[in-house]
Design an enzyme around this catalytic site. Structure first.
Site, short mmCIF file in Angstrom:
data_model
loop_
_atom_site.label_atom_id
_atom_site.label_comp_id
_atom_site.label_asym_id
_atom_site.label_seq_id
_atom_site.Cartn_x
_atom_site.Cartn_y
_atom_site.Cartn_z
N ASP A 186 6.20 -5.27 0.32
CA ASP A 186 5.10 -5.46 1.28
C ASP A 186 5.37 -6.68 2.16
O ASP A 186 6.11 -7.58 1.79
CB ASP A 186 3.77 -5.63 0.54
CG ASP A 186 3.75 -6.86 -0.35
OD1 ASP A 186 4.80 -7.14 -0.99
OD2 ASP A 186 2.72 -7.54 -0.44
N GLU A 187 4.74 -6.70 3.30
CA GLU A 187 4.69 -7.86 4.19
C GLU A 187 6.08 -8.47 4.44
O GLU A 187 6.23 -9.70 4.48
CB GLU A 187 3.73 -8.91 3.64
CG GLU A 187 2.30 -8.40 3.60
CD GLU A 187 1.32 -9.37 2.97
OE1 GLU A 187 0.17 -9.43 3.44
OE2 GLU A 187 1.69 -10.05 1.99
#
Length: 534
Positions: free
Chosen positions: A339-340
């Site tokens: 993620d991210e």
């Protein structure tokens, strides 16, 4: 609360003594409820709601004569010991564990039946209580139901007056989803083995069966890796705010895994890659594209770090970490984050995931990644964990749904529903609000089966309630953010969709409060829930 004796009618002293003796189980005054012997908890007052609850007949009463009869297997005896370990201090009774005695008392037995891997049948009548299941996990979940059918005082560590009645009738129960998870972030703030075990015990009460441990992030690396020792020794030396951090030795991690298994939870370890990696980058300069190690980080920003995708050493690192962690973890899954990764270009992200997923398979584990994995090429059998919002773009949701149609399983963790670190209201001292305020009803009142447009219902493997720890430092902090939302997440994962109703759930949830009080669990007294008066 102390009773005001100036306004309480007096009764003859001998009658009071008799009532106390009856409450202790010495004899029975009759079947009619008395002020001292409240009616037993109804079978349908359980969280998560059981698949079927049919009241009938008189209650069973635990007394000094009660025993716990189990099958002649170490695992079933262990479940019996777990139950008696809870009940002996509060009841003051011996509750001997026997094998093959039959008859009354409490019976825990494995048998053939349509229970599945985790379902159970609980039957109670004046002669005793019998819990039957096809597998030990089902017996353990049945014991959690039995706990809730007893008075909350049964959870206390000192002798209580009782009486200890279990309502008559039959519960037939099995889970809706096989994956019922909770995540604990031990990277932003480190939590000790004892603190993790305390949370495990709380999760087990509500039939959660997956403990996702977020073991690495920008702020700290929390698991010893022999082939890269500075990851823990240096990368684990701090946390958000600049505290001393910490990490788990391999022995400590095995202890957590073993303890979770004794509560029928599988540990899902996560090493977040290629972003959220500053602790690793700070520990080893060669993991950086410029061969310069950045300083340790104690803030709360995200998206600024990335492993160096073109370097071969990156995959040596990933192989070593995954190999050592897989060897420590008997469970099926290994979470690789994803993620991210804002500092990783999309082509590099795809390349990284294409190279790392086979490493997970090489060491016998199934890949889990955050739902951004669906923007790459999810491996066959991989699970994607969706953490978007109700308002996440249609395109992003469609990407996840398309992957689900192509065989990727989904774990649902919508942040504006199930992120337990979201503030309840603007007045909540702890937590964050980037996904909005999440009160108890909002957390509970949705259906995983039809939440993500276009995703086949068959692709939904379950739900997970993550708890990120940027603002959490103590067990009381964990509990305040988890309770009362965690039981609702557990019900979404366990109970049939037909049982889902906020107006009835909030009453069952309110009835949990005395149990939390008895266990010393800190919780938020939401105004949406009709809590019993103190």
């Amino acid at each position: 609360m102390r009773r005001n004796h100036s306004t309480t009618p007096r009764t003859p002293r001998i009658l009071g003594s008799l009532l106390l003796l009856a409450a202790a189980g010495g004899f029975t005054l009759g079947t009619a409820p008395t002020a001292q012997a409240a009616a037993p908890t109804p079978l349908d007052r359980i969280v998560p709601a059981p698949a079927s609850a049919e009241p009938g007949g008189g209650p069973y009463r635990i007394t000094w004569a009660t025993g716990v009869d189990v099958d002649d297997s170490a695992e079933v005896r262990g479940i019996g010991a777990y139950l008696t370990g809870i009940l002996r201090p509060s009841t003051g009774y011996r509750l001997p564990i026997t094998t093959g005695q039959g008859g009354g008392g409490i019976q825990l037995h494995l048998a053939q039946g349509d229970f599945g891997a985790e379902g159970y049948r609980l039957h109670s009548d004046p002669a005793g209580v019998t819990i039957t299941a096809s597998a030990p996990a089902g017996l353990f979940h049945g014991v959690q139901t039995l706990r809730q059918l007893l008075p909350a005082a049964a959870e206390k560590k000192t002798a209580q007056p009782g009486p200890w009645q279990i309502a008559g009738g039959t519960i037939e129960d099995r889970p809706r989803y096989s994956y019922r998870g909770a995540m604990l972030d031990v990277s932003r703030h480190f939590f000790t083995v004892a603190q993790v075990k305390r949370y495990i015990d709380q999760l087990a009460m509500y039939k959660i069966n997956e403990l996702h441990l977020h073991l690495s992030d920008d702020q700290g690396w929390r698991i010893a890796v022999d082939s890269w020792p500075r990851l823990a020794g240096y990368g684990g030396s701090t946390e958000v705010g600049g505290g001393k951090g910490g990490y788990y030795t391999k022995a400590e991690y095995r202890d957590i895994v073993s303890y979770a298994a004794s509560r029928y939870l599988e540990v899902v370890p996560e090493i977040d890659m290629p972003g959220h990696t500053n602790a690793a980058l700070a520990s080893y300069a060669q993991l950086n594209c410029n061969d310069v190690a950045p300083p340790l980080y104690t803030g709360t920003q995200v998206g600024f770090s990335s492993l160096c995708v073109p370097k071969d050493v990156t995959y040596t690192f990933a192989d070593d970490v995954i190999r050592e962690l897989a060897a420590l973890t008997p469970g099926r899954y290994l979470h690789i984050g994803g993620d991210e990764a804002h500092s990783t270009s999309h082509p590099d992200y795809v390349k990284f995931m294409d190279r790392v997923q086979p490493i997970v398979a090489k060491y016998g584990k199934t890949v889990i990644g955050w739902h951004q994995l669906t923007g790459a090429h999810p491996a066959k059998g991989a699970l994607a964990q969706y953490w978007g919002l109700d308002g996440t773009s249609a395109a992003e949701k469609a990407q996840v749904a398309e992957a689900a149609k192509n065989g990727t399983g989904l774990i649902l963790s919508p942040a504006d529903r199930l992120y337990l670190d979201m503030k309840y209201t603007s007045g909540t001292r702890l937590g964050t609000k980037w996904a909005g305020y999440v009160e108890v009803q909002r957390s509970y009142d949705w259906n995983p089966g039809n939440y993500l447009p276009g995703a086949p219902a068959s692709a939904i493997q379950g739900v997970e309630a993550p708890l990120w720890s940027e603002t959490l430092k103590t067990s009381a902090d964990i509990e305040y953010m988890a309770f009362p939302r965690l039981p609702g997440a557990a019900e979404l994962a366990w109970s049939p969709a037909a049982t889902h109703d906020w107006n009835t759930y909030k009453l069952r949830l309110a009835a949990q409060a005395p149990r939390w009080d008895a266990l010393g669990i800190t919780y938020y007294r939401s105004p949406q829930v009709p809590w019993p008066k103190s």
